[in-house]
Write a protein that holds these residues in place. Structure first.
Motif, PDB file in Angstrom:
ATOM      1  N   ALA A  11       0.835  -1.210   0.000  1.00 29.70           N
ATOM      2  CA  ALA A  11       0.000   0.000   0.000  1.00 29.70           C
ATOM      3  C   ALA A  11       0.865   1.254   0.000  1.00 29.70           C
ATOM      4  O   ALA A  11       0.537   2.258  -0.656  1.00 29.70           O
ATOM      5  CB  ALA A  11      -0.937  -0.003   1.202  1.00 29.70           C
ATOM      6  N   THR A  60      -6.059   2.469  -0.033  1.00 29.80           N
ATOM      7  CA  THR A  60      -5.420   1.362  -0.748  1.00 29.80           C
ATOM      8  C   THR A  60      -5.328   0.133   0.143  1.00 29.80           C
ATOM      9  O   THR A  60      -5.618  -0.998  -0.297  1.00 29.80           O
ATOM     10  CB  THR A  60      -4.009   1.770  -1.223  1.00 29.80           C
ATOM     11  N   ILE A  75      -7.028  -0.996  -8.741  1.00 31.28           N
ATOM     12  CA  ILE A  75      -5.880  -0.090  -8.670  1.00 31.28           C
ATOM     13  C   ILE A  75      -5.173  -0.007 -10.019  1.00 31.28           C
ATOM     14  O   ILE A  75      -4.782   1.082 -10.469  1.00 31.28           O
ATOM     15  CB  ILE A  75      -4.898  -0.561  -7.576  1.00 31.28           C
TER      16      ILE A  75
END
Length: 557
Positions: A11, A60, A75
């Motif tokens: 992340a 995220t 993503i």
């Protein structure tokens, strides 16, 4: 064996990629607009970096925690879209606010193809495809869900962001001043949030429009009004307004043409067209001029080579590019197709005599080859059969709207036939302007020369009609940037738009049967004057009419 990343590390890496690849335009804008001394500005910029990092990292992490497979796919897709967004932001200096996203959704493939080039593809590969490949292929450790860890990550991210924002509370007015621009530069939230807004507005279009108060036609004089809505025509490049180049060689010779000073109400097509068609800023659900005139008994027809118009409720009288080509094919440009010959989703053609259609008294109207493409004709198609259409109407009042695309970028050189390439050499795309801005201006100016020809041909056609009094109004939806302050095309929010994006031409021609313009007009008028002026020309008496926004002398009682 490949080394796996923890979910936290993954992340963090994705967040750093996002900040470095997609949010630099946001930070640059904030740094340029923050009128602060060195240390306060440094603290503000550090705050923005930390807050964006914290919130992006948190979201995220949560997305990947919910589902690694779905999270990777989302993503990766967003990174490709981010790269496309950043490309247009950095190349064209645009902001992905609601108005710009509305332009994107209203752009057809024929226009979008003009943006495709090797530089664009390389940019997307470097900043979109490669990062998305990392996201899709990077191994991630399998970790058990830990509520305490998740709570710490979310709580600390939100708390840190809140504390830093409170410490910058004195910047509230600054953020409020530039909230649209700042929000339009944060990837991917700019296009996600504004796309949802557009979807909401699109849903509202299906709601029955709010009607204007009823009016009535107060005389029986046969009248035809042609309203021409220009595309991206800026006043600064019209010879009629003092431009040094002869971009209006025909119109400048006319003594019967009125040239007005006007400003657009917006810098993008959908809002500019609506402003032309509404009495004032009333919102997307209110009745517009063609719908209202049609409901009052006027014979209304909309002919378009463009898009982005509000919902039209004018029966079967909508002719788009495809319908016009079917009705007036190039092989027989002066003969309308008989009833039943045209099959179009947007048009059901009524019966029409088959005798030849007269056009301009000077010469017949036909398209000229430039870059031959039968699927992309020039705006002269809008004029085919126009006189016959007006003369054969069984209504006392006729309103025809011509929505052009003559100066639409990014490829101005494809908007006019080769015969109108008065200024040369030209370039094929706005993106090449950094190499030679003069060639871009040449191509744009040629589109204005073609506009001059179209309008002059239209006036000649209207002047040749003896069975009705006739009038033409030409007004552009917005202006255009041609490299001033490194800006190109249009769509900059009105609060910061340069003059060339909202100063527009407004031209009027009247046959001898009409009156004159008012002598006490304001120095500069706006697009809403069109609505009230057309009601005047069509002799529609209505509570929606505002005499103060009518460019013509008051009607006799």
């Amino acid at each position: 064996m490949k080394r796996s990343l923890s979910l936290t590390a993954f992340a963090a890496v994705v967040t750093i990629i996002n900040l470095l690849c997609y949010d630099l335009p946001f930070f640059r804008f904030a740094c340029e607009k923050a009128e602060l001394n060195f240390w306060p500005k440094t603290f503000l910029m550090a705050t923005l970096v930390i807050v964006l990092f914290a919130l992006t990292f948190m979201l995220t992490y949560l997305l990947m925690l919910a589902s690694k497979r779905v999270g990777r796919a989302i993503i990766a897709l967003l990174q490709v879209l981010n790269a496309i967004g950043v490309y247009f932001v950095t190349t064209y200096r645009v902001i992905l606010d609601e108005s710009m996203l509305s332009n994107v959704f209203n752009t057809r493939y024929s226009e979008a193809a003009g943006f495709l080039n090797w530089w664009f593809l390389g940019f997307v590969v470097l900043f979109g495809i490669l990062p998305s490949a990392f996201v899709l292929l990077c191994p991630i450790k399998d970790e058990p869900r830990n509520r305490k860890k998740t709570g710490i990550i979310c709580g600390s991210s939100l708390l840190l962001s809140l504390v830093l924002l409170l410490m910058n509370l004195n910047q509230t007015l600054w953020i409020g001043r530039y909230d649209t621009e700042l929000g339009g530069l944060i990837m991917p939230w700019s296009y996600i949030v504004n796309s949802l807004r557009i979807a909401s507005h699109h849903r509202d279009k299906n709601v029955e429009e709010i009607r204007l108060p009823d009016g009535e036609i107060i005389d029986t004089t046969k009248t035809a009004v042609v309203l021409v809505i220009g595309e991206s025509a800026r006043k600064a490049n019209f010879q009629l307004y003092g431009y040094r180049r002869p971009t209006n060689p025909k119109l400048s010779q006319r003594s019967d043409l009125h040239v007005l000073q006007a400003n657009a109400c917006a810098t993008y097509t959908t809002a500019g067209v609506r402003a032309i068609l509404e009495p004032k800023d009333k919102g997307p659900l209110h009745e517009i001029l063609p719908n209202y005139a049609y409901r009052m008994g006027v014979d209304v027809e909309w002919r378009t080579m463009n898009w982005g118009e509000p919902p039209l409720h004018i029966g079967d009288h909508y002719l788009d590019r495809r319908a016009l080509q079917q009705l007036y094919p190039a092989s027989s440009p002066h003969r309308p197709i008989a009833q039943g010959e045209v099959k179009s989703e947007k048009l059901r053609v009524k019966s029409s005599p088959n005798r030849p259609i007269a056009s301009s008294p000077n010469r017949p109207i036909a398209t000229s080859p430039h870059r031959p493409n039968k699927d992309n004709p020039y705006d002269e198609l809008l004029l085919r059969g126009l006189r016959e259409r007006i003369e054969q109407s069984d209504r006392q009042k006729v309103l025809i709207v011509l929505h052009t695309s003559t100066s639409h970028g990014p490829v101005y050189s494809e908007k006019y036939p080769k015969a109108f390439e008065v200024f040369s050499p030209v370039i094929d795309n706005v993106e090449q302007a950094d190499k030679d801005l003069t060639r871009l201006v040449n191509a744009y100016d040629n589109s204005i020369v073609y506009t001059d020809h179209l309008l002059n041909s239209l006036i000649d056609t209207l002047a040749s009609i003896t069975t009705r009094r006739t009038a033409m109004l030409f007004i552009s939806d917005h202006g255009e940037s041609l490299g001033e302050n490194r800006l190109f095309m249009h769509g900059v929010p009105m609060s910061m738009a340069p003059e060339v994006q909202y100063e527009i031409p407004f031209l009027v021609w009247l046959s001898p049967g009409f009156g004159e313009l008012r002598s006490n007009l304001p120095d500069v008028i706006d697009q809403h004057y069109t609505f009230h002026s057309v009601l005047h020309l069509l002799s529609i008496q209505s509570p929606a009419y505002n005499a103060d926004r009518d460019i013509f002398q008051p009607q006799n009682p």
